[in-house]
Design a protein around this motif. Structure first.
Motif, PDB file in Angstrom:
ATOM      1  N   GLY A   9       2.444  -9.980   2.556  1.00 11.36           N
ATOM      2  CA  GLY A   9       3.539 -10.480   1.733  1.00 11.36           C
ATOM      3  C   GLY A   9       3.771  -9.567   0.545  1.00 11.36           C
ATOM      4  N   LYS A  10       3.740 -10.150  -0.654  1.00 10.34           N
ATOM      5  CA  LYS A  10       4.017  -9.386  -1.870  1.00 10.34           C
ATOM      6  C   LYS A  10       2.819  -8.573  -2.349  1.00 10.34           C
ATOM      7  CE  LYS A  10       2.832 -13.137  -5.072  1.00 10.34           C
ATOM      8  NZ  LYS A  10       3.334 -14.023  -6.161  1.00 10.34           N
ATOM      9  N   PHE A  11       1.652  -8.780  -1.728  1.00  7.03           N
ATOM     10  CA  PHE A  11       0.441  -8.071  -2.154  1.00  7.03           C
ATOM     11  C   PHE A  11       0.317  -6.767  -1.374  1.00  7.03           C
ATOM     12  CE2 PHE A  11      -0.449 -12.643  -2.748  1.00  7.03           C
ATOM     13  CZ  PHE A  11      -0.620 -12.644  -4.129  1.00  7.03           C
ATOM     14  N   ILE A  12       0.518  -5.650  -2.045  1.00  5.08           N
ATOM     15  CA  ILE A  12       0.586  -4.341  -1.400  1.00  5.08           C
ATOM     16  C   ILE A  12      -0.506  -3.430  -1.970  1.00  5.08           C
ATOM     17  CG2 ILE A  12       2.040  -2.320  -0.972  1.00  5.08           C
ATOM     18  CD1 ILE A  12       4.480  -4.162  -1.452  1.00  5.08           C
ATOM     19  N   VAL A  13      -1.276  -2.818  -1.072  1.00  3.76           N
ATOM     20  CA  VAL A  13      -2.333  -1.896  -1.498  1.00  3.76           C
ATOM     21  C   VAL A  13      -1.690  -0.579  -1.925  1.00  3.76           C
ATOM     22  CG1 VAL A  13      -4.437  -0.686  -0.834  1.00  3.76           C
ATOM     23  CG2 VAL A  13      -3.977  -2.964   0.091  1.00  3.76           C
ATOM     24  N   LYS A  14      -1.766  -0.285  -3.208  1.00  3.49           N
ATOM     25  CA  LYS A  14      -1.164   0.933  -3.740  1.00  3.49           C
ATOM     26  C   LYS A  14      -2.200   1.944  -4.201  1.00  3.49           C
ATOM     27  CE  LYS A  14       3.005  -1.493  -5.274  1.00  3.49           C
ATOM     28  NZ  LYS A  14       3.887  -1.844  -6.422  1.00  3.49           N
ATOM     29  N   ALA A  15      -3.464   1.529  -4.230  1.00  3.36           N
ATOM     30  CA  ALA A  15      -4.557   2.414  -4.632  1.00  3.36           C
ATOM     31  C   ALA A  15      -5.794   2.006  -3.830  1.00  3.36           C
ATOM     32  CB  ALA A  15      -4.829   2.277  -6.130  1.00  3.36           C
ATOM     33  N   PRO A  16      -6.763   2.905  -3.690  1.00  3.82           N
ATOM     34  CA  PRO A  16      -7.980   2.544  -2.947  1.00  3.82           C
ATOM     35  C   PRO A  16      -8.576   1.230  -3.451  1.00  3.82           C
ATOM     36  CG  PRO A  16      -7.976   4.892  -3.404  1.00  3.82           C
ATOM     37  CD  PRO A  16      -6.798   4.312  -4.147  1.00  3.82           C
TER      38      PRO A  16
ATOM     39  N   ALA B  96     -10.393  -8.345  -3.421  1.00  2.30           N
ATOM     40  CA  ALA B  96      -9.775  -7.699  -2.259  1.00  2.30           C
ATOM     41  C   ALA B  96      -8.341  -8.148  -2.032  1.00  2.30           C
ATOM     42  CB  ALA B  96     -10.607  -7.917  -0.994  1.00  2.30           C
ATOM     43  N   THR B  97      -7.654  -8.453  -3.124  1.00  2.00           N
ATOM     44  CA  THR B  97      -6.213  -8.679  -3.111  1.00  2.00           C
ATOM     45  C   THR B  97      -5.629  -7.738  -4.155  1.00  2.00           C
ATOM     46  OG1 THR B  97      -6.420 -10.991  -2.441  1.00  2.00           O
ATOM     47  CG2 THR B  97      -4.366 -10.342  -3.496  1.00  2.00           C
ATOM     48  N   PRO B  98      -4.779  -6.805  -3.741  1.00  2.00           N
ATOM     49  CA  PRO B  98      -4.304  -5.774  -4.673  1.00  2.00           C
ATOM     50  C   PRO B  98      -3.813  -6.383  -5.981  1.00  2.00           C
ATOM     51  CG  PRO B  98      -3.410  -5.444  -2.463  1.00  2.00           C
ATOM     52  CD  PRO B  98      -4.107  -6.763  -2.448  1.00  2.00           C
ATOM     53  N   PRO B  99      -4.195  -5.774  -7.119  1.00  2.00           N
ATOM     54  CA  PRO B  99      -4.917  -4.505  -7.266  1.00  2.00           C
ATOM     55  C   PRO B  99      -6.425  -4.660  -7.499  1.00  2.00           C
ATOM     56  CG  PRO B  99      -4.007  -5.135  -9.377  1.00  2.00           C
ATOM     57  CD  PRO B  99      -3.663  -6.250  -8.420  1.00  2.00           C
ATOM     58  N   PHE B 100      -7.001  -5.782  -7.121  1.00  2.00           N
ATOM     59  CA  PHE B 100      -8.382  -6.081  -7.484  1.00  2.00           C
ATOM     60  C   PHE B 100      -9.355  -5.742  -6.358  1.00  2.00           C
ATOM     61  CE2 PHE B 100      -5.561  -9.079  -9.653  1.00  2.00           C
ATOM     62  CZ  PHE B 100      -5.811  -8.711 -10.963  1.00  2.00           C
ATOM     63  N   ASP B 101     -10.475  -5.123  -6.742  1.00  2.00           N
ATOM     64  CA  ASP B 101     -11.499  -4.755  -5.769  1.00  2.00           C
ATOM     65  C   ASP B 101     -12.249  -5.991  -5.282  1.00  2.00           C
ATOM     66  OD1 ASP B 101     -11.163  -1.951  -5.653  1.00  2.00           O
ATOM     67  OD2 ASP B 101     -12.191  -1.725  -7.579  1.00  2.00           O
TER      68      ASP B 101
ATOM     69  N   ASN C 236     -23.597   1.977  -7.249  1.00  2.00           N
ATOM     70  CA  ASN C 236     -22.935   0.786  -6.723  1.00  2.00           C
ATOM     71  C   ASN C 236     -22.169   1.159  -5.452  1.00  2.00           C
ATOM     72  OD1 ASN C 236     -22.044  -1.860  -6.499  1.00  2.00           O
ATOM     73  ND2 ASN C 236     -20.297  -1.549  -7.862  1.00  2.00           N
ATOM     74  N   PRO C 237     -22.868   1.365  -4.324  1.00  2.00           N
ATOM     75  CA  PRO C 237     -22.186   1.719  -3.075  1.00  2.00           C
ATOM     76  C   PRO C 237     -21.141   0.672  -2.716  1.00  2.00           C
ATOM     77  CG  PRO C 237     -24.563   1.978  -2.868  1.00  2.00           C
ATOM     78  CD  PRO C 237     -24.322   1.263  -4.162  1.00  2.00           C
ATOM     79  N   SER C 238     -19.960   1.125  -2.290  1.00  2.00           N
ATOM     80  CA  SER C 238     -18.830   0.230  -2.038  1.00  2.00           C
ATOM     81  C   SER C 238     -18.080   0.676  -0.789  1.00  2.00           C
ATOM     82  CB  SER C 238     -17.867   0.230  -3.233  1.00  2.00           C
ATOM     83  OG  SER C 238     -18.546  -0.100  -4.436  1.00  2.00           O
ATOM     84  N   PHE C 239     -17.520  -0.307  -0.068  1.00  2.00           N
ATOM     85  CA  PHE C 239     -16.763  -0.050   1.158  1.00  2.00           C
ATOM     86  C   PHE C 239     -15.288  -0.129   0.802  1.00  2.00           C
ATOM     87  CE2 PHE C 239     -15.018  -1.572   5.314  1.00  2.00           C
ATOM     88  CZ  PHE C 239     -15.362  -0.458   6.071  1.00  2.00           C
ATOM     89  N   VAL C 240     -14.600   1.032   0.839  1.00  2.00           N
ATOM     90  CA  VAL C 240     -13.288   1.177   0.223  1.00  2.00           C
ATOM     91  C   VAL C 240     -12.215   1.479   1.266  1.00  2.00           C
ATOM     92  CG1 VAL C 240     -11.948   2.461  -1.492  1.00  2.00           C
ATOM     93  CG2 VAL C 240     -14.395   2.059  -1.869  1.00  2.00           C
ATOM     94  N   LEU C 241     -11.120   0.714   1.209  1.00  2.00           N
ATOM     95  CA  LEU C 241      -9.928   1.018   2.002  1.00  2.00           C
ATOM     96  C   LEU C 241      -9.096   2.030   1.227  1.00  2.00           C
ATOM     97  CD1 LEU C 241      -8.022   0.323   4.433  1.00  2.00           C
ATOM     98  CD2 LEU C 241      -6.990  -1.406   2.938  1.00  2.00           C
ATOM     99  N   GLN C 242      -9.009   3.252   1.754  1.00  2.00           N
ATOM    100  CA  GLN C 242      -8.241   4.294   1.069  1.00  2.00           C
ATOM    101  C   GLN C 242      -6.770   4.265   1.467  1.00  2.00           C
ATOM    102  OE1 GLN C 242     -10.117   8.178   1.473  1.00  2.00           O
ATOM    103  NE2 GLN C 242     -11.091   7.832  -0.518  1.00  2.00           N
TER     104      GLN C 242
END
Length: 377
Positions: free
Chosen positions: A75-82, A138-143, A24-30
């Motif tokens: 806003g309140k949605f913060i990327v804390k994991a890839p 694509a809204t943290p924490p969901f891929d 399942n190739p995926s394009f990930v923001l690290q």
């Protein structure tokens, strides 16, 4: 494949899990401005469920994707994991639980990429788009959906009409946003509507306003090329180049140039720019309606005195709600909106990083960028 992407020939209505393989190739923001391609696990569903697995065929780049890419938060949605990016997508159903009643393996679908809890008061009231437990792609924490395979409940997938392409299917998402904004504004036949910002959402708001029966539709932007497109293709009757004057003066100029009399019935901001928001309030007639659709700074200076003096109705608009996707599909089926004209660049999946860089750099001429799906081996 058929023209709309459905698989031709004999297929089983359900099943398909055994054919997906392990990749399942995926394009990930690290982290901020650092993306990689990863091979994530293929999603699974219960064989007895009403869930489906979709092979993604097209994905549009949204401003929120670029914002997470650049800043790591909204806003309140913060990327804390890839996190896998992307949420404007279409694809083909490649596996379906036996509980599915409306979809079969091989169906081409547009994805509504947010699943609410279905239990809270807003959900029960039909306002599931403001559910506090929303799981949105694509809204943290969901891929997100920039991957080969993605899974959703069947009722958040919408079958595409035969003449609608996967590219158009991916843009049902922004069309749904524009429809929700326009429904919040309660546009009715004969209304005058001013739309600030002629990006994808603003252009689609013009088109939806026309479909809803507005007779005067004014597009306002800083780029003449986008204004030209608004008038040529998306239903604007008037266009105005945004100025640097104070908001009251800009509003007066718009009213004069578009012959709006004492002001517009409806103002929509699809830009998020503080001067446009202020001008939008001043451009309205007494008793008019203002809807905020664009995202910008969280806090701004706002002409609240004008709201009380003119007894305006002021609303926010967040994503899309009940019936918006269904109406978007209907508009496409009846050829009421030209989504193809939004598309200004197409990239292969393996070139997704370059696509993000081009959008981020505001490469001239770009309006809506699409990224193709992972090709089968």
């Amino acid at each position: 494949m058929a023209s709309n992407g459905t698989i031709e020939g004999s297929v089983e209505r359900h099943g398909g899990l055994e054919k997906l393989g392990a990749n399942n190739p995926s394009f990930v923001l690290q982290k901020i401005q650092h993306v990689v391609f990863e091979n994530r696990p293929v999603p699974t569903i219960s064989p007895e469920s009403s869930d489906v697995i979709i092979q993604i065929k097209q994905t549009g780049i949204c401003g929120s994707d670029v914002h997470y890419y650049n800043h790591g938060s909204i806003g309140k949605f913060i990327v804390k994991a890839p996190m896998v990016l992307g949420h404007e997508s279409s694809g083909v159903v490649v596996a379906a639980g036996s509980g599915c009643q409306t979809l079969s393996v091989g169906d081409a679908v547009a994805l509504e990429p947010g699943v609410p809890c279905r239990k809270c008061p807003p959900c029960k009231e039909g306002l599931y788009n403001v559910c506090s437990e929303m799981a949105f792609a694509a809204t943290p924490p969901f891929d997100g959906t920039l991957c080969k395979y993605y899974t959703l409940p069947e009722d958040y997938c919408y079958k595409l009409p035969k003449h609608v392409s996967f590219e158009e299917g991916a843009l049902v998402e922004p069309l749904g946003v524009a429809i929700h904004i326009s429904r919040q504004a309660k546009i009715i036949p004969g209304n005058s509507v001013v739309v600030f910002g002629a990006g994808p959402i603003g252009l689609l708001c013009c088109a939806v306003a026309r479909t809803f029966g507005a007779t005067t539709i004014v597009a306002v932007d800083i780029l003449q090329s986008r204004l030209d497109l608004a008038k040529k293709t998306f239903g604007a009757t008037h266009t105005v180049v945004a100025g640097a004057a104070p908001s009251k003066e800009n509003a007066a100029r718009i009213i004069k140039e578009a012959n709006l009399g004492t002001g517009a019935d409806v103002a929509i901001d699809a830009s998020g720019a503080e001067p446009s928001i202020q001008t939008g309030i001043h451009v309205l007639r007494s008793g008019g309606t203002y809807v905020q659709g664009g995202n910008g700074k969280y806090d701004i200076n706002f002409p609240i005195g004008a709201i009380t003096e003119k007894e305006l109705t002021v609303k926010g608009s967040f994503r899309y709600g009940s019936g918006d996707y269904k109406l978007a599909i209907s508009m496409l089926e009846n050829r009421q909106v030209d989504l193809k004209s939004l598309i200004t660049a197409r990239y292969k999946f393996e070139d997704a990083e370059q696509a993000f860089k081009d959008v981020d750099s505001r490469k001239p001429g770009l309006i809506k960028v699409l990224i193709g799906g992972v090709q089968d081996e």
